[in-house]
Design a protein around this motif. Structure first.
Motif, short mmCIF file in Angstrom:
data_model
loop_
_atom_site.label_atom_id
_atom_site.label_comp_id
_atom_site.label_asym_id
_atom_site.label_seq_id
_atom_site.Cartn_x
_atom_site.Cartn_y
_atom_site.Cartn_z
N TYR A 1 0.83 -1.19 0.00
CA TYR A 1 0.00 0.00 0.00
C TYR A 1 0.86 1.25 0.00
CZ TYR A 1 -3.50 -3.41 1.28
OH TYR A 1 -4.31 -4.51 1.28
N ARG A 2 0.57 2.15 -0.93
CA ARG A 2 1.29 3.42 -1.05
C ARG A 2 0.26 4.52 -1.19
NH1 ARG A 2 6.76 2.69 -2.33
NH2 ARG A 2 7.30 0.60 -2.99
N PRO A 3 0.02 5.39 -0.21
CA PRO A 3 0.58 5.30 1.13
C PRO A 3 -0.08 4.17 1.91
CG PRO A 3 -0.98 7.08 1.05
CD PRO A 3 -0.88 6.53 -0.35
N ASN A 4 0.12 4.17 3.22
CA ASN A 4 -0.38 3.08 4.05
C ASN A 4 -1.90 3.05 4.06
OD1 ASN A 4 2.32 2.57 4.76
ND2 ASN A 4 2.21 4.10 6.39
N HIS A 5 -2.45 1.87 4.34
CA HIS A 5 -3.89 1.68 4.38
C HIS A 5 -4.34 1.58 5.84
CE1 HIS A 5 -7.91 0.29 3.54
NE2 HIS A 5 -7.67 0.22 2.25
N LEU A 6 -5.48 2.18 6.13
CA LEU A 6 -6.04 2.12 7.48
C LEU A 6 -6.54 0.71 7.81
CD1 LEU A 6 -6.54 4.36 9.65
CD2 LEU A 6 -8.93 4.32 8.92
N VAL A 7 -6.32 0.29 9.03
CA VAL A 7 -6.82 -0.99 9.53
C VAL A 7 -7.76 -0.72 10.69
CG1 VAL A 7 -6.23 -3.23 10.56
CG2 VAL A 7 -4.70 -2.17 8.86
N HIS A 8 -8.94 -1.34 10.67
CA HIS A 8 -9.91 -1.21 11.76
C HIS A 8 -9.72 -2.36 12.76
CE1 HIS A 8 -13.74 -0.77 13.89
NE2 HIS A 8 -13.81 -2.08 13.81
N PHE A 9 -9.78 -2.01 14.06
CA PHE A 9 -9.74 -3.01 15.14
C PHE A 9 -11.00 -2.87 15.98
CE2 PHE A 9 -5.32 -2.25 14.18
CZ PHE A 9 -4.69 -3.46 14.36
N LEU B 1 -0.47 -8.91 11.96
CA LEU B 1 -1.72 -9.36 12.57
C LEU B 1 -2.58 -9.99 11.49
CD1 LEU B 1 -1.41 -6.32 14.47
CD2 LEU B 1 -2.88 -7.91 15.65
N ARG B 2 -3.32 -11.01 11.89
CA ARG B 2 -4.13 -11.73 10.92
C ARG B 2 -5.41 -10.96 10.61
NH1 ARG B 2 -6.13 -18.05 11.46
NH2 ARG B 2 -7.23 -18.16 9.46
N LEU C 1 0.96 -6.29 7.86
CA LEU C 1 2.17 -5.77 8.52
C LEU C 1 1.89 -4.35 8.99
CD1 LEU C 1 5.12 -5.97 9.35
CD2 LEU C 1 5.75 -5.22 7.02
N MET C 2 1.87 -4.15 10.30
CA MET C 2 1.53 -2.85 10.87
C MET C 2 2.75 -1.93 10.87
SD MET C 2 -1.49 -3.78 11.25
CE MET C 2 -2.02 -2.14 11.77
N VAL C 3 2.50 -0.65 10.67
CA VAL C 3 3.60 0.32 10.60
C VAL C 3 3.56 1.33 11.73
CG1 VAL C 3 3.82 0.09 8.10
CG2 VAL C 3 2.31 1.85 9.03
N ASN C 4 2.49 1.34 12.52
CA ASN C 4 2.44 2.26 13.66
C ASN C 4 1.59 1.66 14.77
OD1 ASN C 4 -0.15 2.55 12.67
ND2 ASN C 4 0.05 4.70 12.10
N GLY C 5 1.54 2.35 15.89
CA GLY C 5 0.73 1.86 17.00
C GLY C 5 1.41 0.76 17.78
N SER D 1 -10.43 0.80 17.48
CA SER D 1 -9.27 1.64 17.19
C SER D 1 -8.84 1.43 15.75
CB SER D 1 -8.13 1.29 18.15
OG SER D 1 -7.03 2.14 17.97
N THR D 2 -7.84 2.21 15.33
CA THR D 2 -7.28 2.08 13.99
C THR D 2 -5.77 2.20 14.06
OG1 THR D 2 -7.49 4.44 13.51
CG2 THR D 2 -9.32 3.03 12.84
N ALA D 3 -5.12 1.63 13.08
CA ALA D 3 -3.69 1.80 12.85
C ALA D 3 -3.49 1.65 11.35
CB ALA D 3 -2.88 0.76 13.64
N SER D 4 -2.23 1.57 10.91
CA SER D 4 -1.97 1.52 9.47
C SER D 4 -1.11 0.32 9.11
CB SER D 4 -1.27 2.80 9.02
OG SER D 4 -2.10 3.92 9.20
N THR D 5 -1.33 -0.17 7.89
CA THR D 5 -0.52 -1.26 7.35
C THR D 5 0.05 -0.83 6.02
OG1 THR D 5 -0.50 -3.58 6.65
CG2 THR D 5 -2.49 -2.33 6.18
N ARG D 6 1.18 -1.40 5.67
CA ARG D 6 1.74 -1.15 4.34
C ARG D 6 1.79 -2.42 3.50
NH1 ARG D 6 6.95 -2.97 3.68
NH2 ARG D 6 8.21 -3.34 5.56
N LEU D 7 1.44 -3.57 4.10
CA LEU D 7 1.57 -4.83 3.39
C LEU D 7 0.49 -5.81 3.82
CD1 LEU D 7 3.31 -6.63 1.48
CD2 LEU D 7 4.64 -7.28 3.49
N ARG D 8 -0.16 -6.43 2.85
CA ARG D 8 -1.14 -7.49 3.08
C ARG D 8 -0.62 -8.71 2.33
NH1 ARG D 8 -6.18 -8.96 0.26
NH2 ARG D 8 -7.79 -9.66 1.73
N THR D 9 -0.39 -9.83 3.05
CA THR D 9 0.31 -10.93 2.42
C THR D 9 -0.09 -12.25 3.07
OG1 THR D 9 2.51 -11.75 1.80
CG2 THR D 9 2.29 -10.75 3.99
N SER D 10 0.38 -13.33 2.47
CA SER D 10 0.27 -14.64 3.11
C SER D 10 1.59 -14.94 3.82
CB SER D 10 0.00 -15.73 2.06
OG SER D 10 1.02 -15.75 1.09
#
Length: 548
Positions: free
Chosen positions: A37-45, A103-104, A92-96, A73-82
């Motif tokens: 993800y460029r830029p990072n993508h938001l992740v919901h928790f 995280l799965r 793959l989380m980049v902050n928080g 809460s939310t944080a950001s990821t830059r990679l979604r992978t297996s």
């Protein structure tokens, strides 16, 4: 017939900007994993307890971190992978709390859509589900639709090891996760590979470089010939008389010179105004205005009013040439860096010059033009006409007529081609040239990327330029005749005749190879009805079509 090389000195691509997955060609994503993800993508928790992991390449766990969130809460990821030996998708989380940990993805940790997405339901029986924290079903709703229907979703997630679900927000299954498949899916999913074909419209054109429409409800197509004429195609027939003939004014065809761009005023039907960009006899880049006759059947070169003249006499390449009106009513002008390999004139990163830029001016104000008040350098720091900079040779650009994003196809040097995108009415971007080429540093192992706007897509040239060597920017399809293309951005490569579709969804550009065609793609263009056309420098205008 001389054919220009649209990239090298010897001869001659908001919502967030993103990387992509790609079919059948090398690409640059900044990582080798599934989606970057460029830029990072938001992740919901959701509120609850989660464990993040660090993995070895073999899948072995080398570190773990568990924490409890007392509220969503939310944080950001830059990679979604297996991950090897661990089912599902991993973020793959980049902050928080879990920065640097995976995280799965689940019904509790997912990537929300940045806008509601339409979901199509076929007639038949469908079931929605609610899950607990462990991913087990705690409720379901089954209903039979007597006819096809639709709803909206605000997220998609892989729940469990193999099934993707959409989180429905309205209608029968509001608040439920509905599995994709068996008659349920996003209304406009990415088009599969190899689905495009080209339908010949007319031939006999003299080095066509662009095709557009006048927006005057006549459904005519206007084809720009590099040698200086604008030709009209009406009802599938090439008219014998040129609409506009600038042959005596245009320098053609050394290097990449010629008649390069055409734009009709949004009110052309009533004010008869149109604009052209070309290289003058001395090599300068000219932006000029013309007035059509009352019947709108022709325009005379004698009505010319030069609006802007940019010195471009050092080299014959990298003139840019695309011009177009934005949704804001201003005229945008794309210029190359002035030519030569590697930007020897230093224009790309020089905000005070008009070369290597996207310019924006107001042709409805004072003569010869006015500066829009929201241009980034109206109070200093750069030339007032500059809207964005750091471009090498932006060869064919466009506005998405629905989302109003600006797409730029920027031709690379020797390694990468790129597609850039800007959100509506957002200027001041530095697209990186000549510090960067695509996602990579140009002629350096490291470079300063801070303050640079990275492309949404880039592709490598391949061995001996087998994949491509000069990108030709295209259009987002917004017509009604080919529903499978809806929302897809089409672009190609001049050198190899390859065409790709790019489907913008969230922070992901799904880039799909559509085939290689025996054409030199000099431009794409859009008809009044949203259909997309293609010009082959060899002399033919094509209609881009989806195969059954």
């Amino acid at each position: 017939m001389n054919r220009p090389r649209l990239r090298r000195s010897a001869a001659l691509v908001a919502l967030a900007l993103v990387a992509m997955s790609f079919a059948n060609a090398p690409i640059v994503t900044g990582a080798t994993a599934s989606t970057t993800y460029r830029p990072n993508h938001l992740v919901h928790f959701d509120a609850g307890t989660y464990t993040g992991y660090k993995f070895k390449a073999s899948g072995g766990i080398v570190a773990a971190k568990t924490a409890t969130l007392g509220r969503p809460s939310t944080a950001s990821t830059r990679l979604r992978t297996s991950v090897v030996a661990h089912p599902g998708n991993w973020l793959l989380m980049v902050n928080g709390i879990w920065a640097g940990f995976y995280l799965r993805e689940s019904n509790r940790t997912y990537l929300p859509f940045t806008r509601l997405r339409a979901v199509a339901f076929a007639a038949g029986t469908h079931t929605g589900y609610k899950f607990n924290a462990a991913g087990s079903v705690i409720a379901h709703k089954t209903y039979t639709l007597g006819r096809a229907s639709s709803a909206h979703a605000n997220a998609q997630a892989l729940i469990g090891s193999s099934t993707s679900y959409l989180r429905i927000v309205d209608g029968i299954w509001a608040g439920y996760w509905v599995p994709i498949g068996a008659g349920v899916g996003l209304r406009y999913p990415p088009l599969g590979a190899g689905r495009l074909t080209l339908g010949s419209v007319v031939g006999g054109l003299d080095q066509p470089l662009f095709v557009t429409n006048a927006g005057d409800a006549t459904q005519r197509l206007f084809v720009v010939e590099r040698t200086g004429k604008v030709r009209v195609v009406s009802g599938g027939v090439l008219q014998s008389t040129a609409f506009l003939d600038l042959s005596a004014k245009v320098s053609c065809c050394a290097g990449e010179r010629g008649l390069l761009g055409l734009a009709f005023h949004p009110s052309f039907a009533s004010n008869l105004r149109l604009f052209a960009s070309y290289t003058a006899i001395n090599g300068d880049v000219i932006l000029a205005e013309y007035t059509a006759n009352a019947a709108r059947t022709s325009a005379s070169a004698s009505t010319e009013r030069i609006i802007l003249q940019i010195n471009h006499q050092a080299y014959t390449n990298h003139n840019g040439g695309w011009i177009g009106f934005g949704p804001d009513g201003y005229l945008y002008i794309a210029t190359g860096d002035g030519g030569g390999g590697g930007d020897p004139l230093g224009n790309g990163q020089n905000k005070n010059t008009l070369l290597g830029k996207m310019l924006r001016i107001d042709v409805n104000g004072a003569l010869p033009y006015a500066i829009p008040p929201t241009n980034p350098f109206t109070t200093g720091g750069g030339a007032k006409e500059v809207w964005a900079w750091g471009l090498r040779n932006p060869w064919r650009d466009s506005f998405d007529r629905e989302r109003h994003d600006l797409y730029i196809g920027d031709v690379g040097q020797n390694a990468y081609e790129e597609i850039d995108r800007a959100a509506p009415a957002v200027g001041g971007q530095n697209y990186g040239w000549n510090v960067m080429e695509g996602f990579s540093c140009y002629n350096a192992s490291t470079c300063v990327t801070t303050g640079k706007t990275l492309p949404i897509a880039a592709y490598a040239h391949g061995t001996n330029d087998s994949i491509g060597c000069a990108v030709t920017g295209g259009y987002g399809y917004r017509g009604a005749g080919q529903p499978a293309l809806q929302g897809h951005y089409l672009f190609g490569d001049y050198c190899t005749g390859r065409i790709w579709t790019l489907y913008q969804d969230e922070n992901v550009a799904n880039l799909v190879a559509q085939g290689q065609f025996a054409v030199n793609i000099s431009s794409f263009g859009e008809a009044e009805n949203g259909e997309v056309y293609l010009t082959d420098l060899g002399g033919t205008l094509y209609h881009v079509l989806v195969t059954p």
